[in-house]
Design a protein around this motif. Structure first.
Motif, PDB file in Angstrom:
ATOM      1  N   GLN A 123     -36.570  11.533  86.844  1.00  0.00           N
ATOM      2  CA  GLN A 123     -36.353  10.816  88.096  1.00  0.00           C
ATOM      3  C   GLN A 123     -35.693   9.460  87.839  1.00  0.00           C
ATOM      4  OE1 GLN A 123     -40.364  10.786  89.616  1.00  0.00           O
ATOM      5  NE2 GLN A 123     -40.121  12.758  90.672  1.00  0.00           N
ATOM      6  N   SER A 126     -32.000   9.883  86.952  1.00  0.00           N
ATOM      7  CA  SER A 126     -31.133  10.108  88.116  1.00  0.00           C
ATOM      8  C   SER A 126     -30.821   8.794  88.827  1.00  0.00           C
ATOM      9  CB  SER A 126     -31.792  11.096  89.081  1.00  0.00           C
ATOM     10  OG  SER A 126     -32.951  10.544  89.675  1.00  0.00           O
ATOM     11  N   ARG A 127     -31.796   7.866  88.829  1.00  0.00           N
ATOM     12  CA  ARG A 127     -31.535   6.556  89.444  1.00  0.00           C
ATOM     13  C   ARG A 127     -30.531   5.756  88.618  1.00  0.00           C
ATOM     14  NH1 ARG A 127     -37.266   6.758  89.964  1.00  0.00           N
ATOM     15  NH2 ARG A 127     -37.566   5.260  88.252  1.00  0.00           N
ATOM     16  N   ILE A 129     -28.150   7.077  86.321  1.00  0.00           N
ATOM     17  CA  ILE A 129     -26.836   7.686  86.096  1.00  0.00           C
ATOM     18  C   ILE A 129     -25.919   7.519  87.309  1.00  0.00           C
ATOM     19  CG2 ILE A 129     -27.372  10.017  86.941  1.00  0.00           C
ATOM     20  CD1 ILE A 129     -25.440   9.160  83.705  1.00  0.00           C
ATOM     21  N   THR A 130     -26.482   7.450  88.514  1.00  0.00           N
ATOM     22  CA  THR A 130     -25.649   7.358  89.720  1.00  0.00           C
ATOM     23  C   THR A 130     -24.772   6.115  89.747  1.00  0.00           C
ATOM     24  OG1 THR A 130     -27.237   8.683  90.974  1.00  0.00           O
ATOM     25  CG2 THR A 130     -25.692   7.329  92.243  1.00  0.00           C
ATOM     26  N   PRO A 131     -25.322   4.896  89.556  1.00  0.00           N
ATOM     27  CA  PRO A 131     -24.439   3.723  89.565  1.00  0.00           C
ATOM     28  C   PRO A 131     -23.457   3.701  88.398  1.00  0.00           C
ATOM     29  CG  PRO A 131     -26.664   3.090  88.916  1.00  0.00           C
ATOM     30  CD  PRO A 131     -26.732   4.503  89.406  1.00  0.00           C
ATOM     31  N   GLN A 133     -21.962   6.453  87.143  1.00  0.00           N
ATOM     32  CA  GLN A 133     -20.884   7.357  87.534  1.00  0.00           C
ATOM     33  C   GLN A 133     -20.042   6.772  88.664  1.00  0.00           C
ATOM     34  OE1 GLN A 133     -23.122  10.944  88.301  1.00  0.00           O
ATOM     35  NE2 GLN A 133     -22.933  11.649  86.184  1.00  0.00           N
ATOM     36  N   ASN A 134     -20.659   5.860  89.449  1.00  0.00           N
ATOM     37  CA  ASN A 134     -19.925   5.172  90.506  1.00  0.00           C
ATOM     38  C   ASN A 134     -19.213   3.919  89.986  1.00  0.00           C
ATOM     39  OD1 ASN A 134     -20.772   7.055  92.366  1.00  0.00           O
ATOM     40  ND2 ASN A 134     -22.535   5.858  93.038  1.00  0.00           N
ATOM     41  N   LYS A 135     -19.327   3.696  88.655  1.00  0.00           N
ATOM     42  CA  LYS A 135     -18.656   2.583  87.970  1.00  0.00           C
ATOM     43  C   LYS A 135     -19.153   1.205  88.409  1.00  0.00           C
ATOM     44  CE  LYS A 135     -14.490   5.276  87.058  1.00  0.00           C
ATOM     45  NZ  LYS A 135     -13.016   5.344  87.146  1.00  0.00           N
ATOM     46  N   ASN A 303     -35.688  -0.694  88.988  1.00  0.00           N
ATOM     47  CA  ASN A 303     -35.549   0.761  89.053  1.00  0.00           C
ATOM     48  C   ASN A 303     -36.133   1.544  87.884  1.00  0.00           C
ATOM     49  OD1 ASN A 303     -33.609   1.345  91.510  1.00  0.00           O
ATOM     50  ND2 ASN A 303     -32.793  -0.471  90.485  1.00  0.00           N
ATOM     51  N   PRO A 350     -21.885   7.047  81.656  1.00  0.00           N
ATOM     52  CA  PRO A 350     -21.608   8.094  82.652  1.00  0.00           C
ATOM     53  C   PRO A 350     -21.611   9.506  82.066  1.00  0.00           C
ATOM     54  CG  PRO A 350     -20.139   6.240  82.978  1.00  0.00           C
ATOM     55  CD  PRO A 350     -20.893   5.961  81.717  1.00  0.00           C
ATOM     56  N   THR A 353     -26.440  12.920  79.248  1.00  0.00           N
ATOM     57  CA  THR A 353     -27.206  14.008  79.859  1.00  0.00           C
ATOM     58  C   THR A 353     -28.694  13.732  79.689  1.00  0.00           C
ATOM     59  OG1 THR A 353     -27.265  15.339  77.820  1.00  0.00           O
ATOM     60  CG2 THR A 353     -25.387  15.665  79.312  1.00  0.00           C
TER      61      THR A 353
END
Length: 372
Positions: A123, A126-127, A129-131, A133-135, A303, A350, A353
């Motif tokens: 969990q 996932s919090r 990796i999102t920012p 991947q959004n750079k 986070n 980014p 895994t």
């Protein structure tokens, strides 16, 4: 490392449950234990790293300072090198004081459930990796802890000695104060070391397991990129304080059953009275935080989902007029009653895994599990 006498063994274990503050440590590639003992007074609390300017003693700071986890310095009322001298200091100390009575309130921690730990990590991943991947960030470091039960016969000093014998390349520490509790660590990462005008720090990032007794050297693009981020930050920080900067690396360096990418930075300082200012800029390095530093630091606090406590803080000996050997407190655990809470983390990019990063934290925690 040779073993101390039974009496000294018991005294050091008793000190970990006493109102007195001490640190026992061994530097890499040496066999000499060093004791720093504060005989009188309360442990000094530091407001921020700049409070270390001009100070001398054994330092332990958290990743994020709170009232629960303050930054402290152990005053060096007694400093002893080698078991012979340590024995004499402790025997004299014990004869003048009762160190058998408990001085800290020990609250047993909840034993971690393996399945729940994996779910919580997924969990958090996932919090994180999102920012990425959004750079929004270039790098983030995600860590976790794990609490397990100790055998009733567990001895902090025995664990310290096992770590010394198992990990000759690392700085090994056993540190206790009434404010911080008891911490045992085995860290490969210098944050600041030096003497007079000659100083040293490192960029340490990227992780792979050993292949038996063979060091792997084929590094993935992710690991190389992570190391480059850390190196660039440290390079720019050092240039603001020091001169005649020289670099060596990156190269593969072993730390227990893991290897890392490492770059050494050697530089000169004309004035050593402001080491706290340098530490304020270096800590936390991108190796334990991320880039950009301030934004990722705030993101982690909000986070990550738990308090890192003294994991990823600063630990070691500070002496602006002598030798300074300060490290990042990695591969460490907190001993509380009959439980040990282990800490580990890893850099997230980014391309990361969740399974690979989870396995990296498992391997890092094994550094401490192997000495329990």
């Amino acid at each position: 490392m040779n073993l101390p006498g039974i009496t000294i063994h018991k005294l050091i274990d008793q000190l970990t449950q006493s109102p007195f503050s001490f640190a026992l440590y061994r530097l890499p590639w040496t066999d000499e234990p060093i004791l720093v003992l504060q005989e009188e007074g309360k442990t000094e609390i530091l407001g921020n790293p700049t409070d270390l300017n001009g100070k001398r003693g054994f330092v332990l700071t958290p990743f994020h300072q709170t009232q629960t986890h303050p930054a402290i310095i152990i005053h060096p009322d007694k400093v002893a090198h080698g078991w012979g001298n340590i024995s004499q200091v402790l025997e004299d100390f014990a004869s003048a004081r009762n160190i058998t009575s408990a001085g800290t309130i020990i609250t047993e921690k909840k034993i971690t459930n393996d399945e729940e730990a994996k779910i919580e990590y997924e969990q958090a991943f996932s919090r994180f990796i999102t920012p990425l991947q959004n750079k929004a960030f270039r790098k983030l470091v995600l860590s976790r802890n794990y609490t397990q039960e100790l055998d009733i016969t567990f001895s902090p000093l025995s664990a310290f000695i096992r770590a010394c014998n198992s990990y000759p390349r690392m700085m090994i520490s056993l540190c206790h104060t009434p404010l911080t509790g008891t911490w045992i660590g085995s860290t490969p990462e210098i944050i600041l070391s030096g003497h007079e005008t000659e100083w040293h720090t490192v960029a340490l990032a990227g992780t792979m397991p050993m292949q038996g007794e063979t060091m792997p050297t084929e590094w993935s693009e992710k690991n190389q990129e992570e190391q480059a981020f850390v190196s660039e930050y440290i390079r720019q920080t050092v240039k603001r304080f020091g001169s005649k900067l020289k670099e060596k690396g990156p190269y593969t360096a072993r730390a227990g059953q893991l290897v890392h990418l490492k770059t050494d930075f050697h530089f000169q300082l004309k004035d050593t009275s402001h080491l706290g200012d340098i530490l304020k800029e270096l800590h936390p390095t991108p190796a334990v935080c991320g880039l950009p530093k301030e934004e990722t630091y705030t993101f982690i606090l909000r986070n990550e989902g738990y308090d890192r406590s003294y994991y990823a803080g600063i630990i070691g000996w500070l002496d602006p007029q002598g030798d300074t050997t300060l490290y990042v407190n990695l591969r460490c655990m907190n001993i509380a009653g009959h439980t040990a809470t282990l800490y580990a983390g890893g850099g997230i990019l980014p391309s990361s895994t969740v399974e690979t990063e989870w396995e990296e934290t498992q391997q890092k925690m094994n550094t401490m599990r192997n000495i329990l």
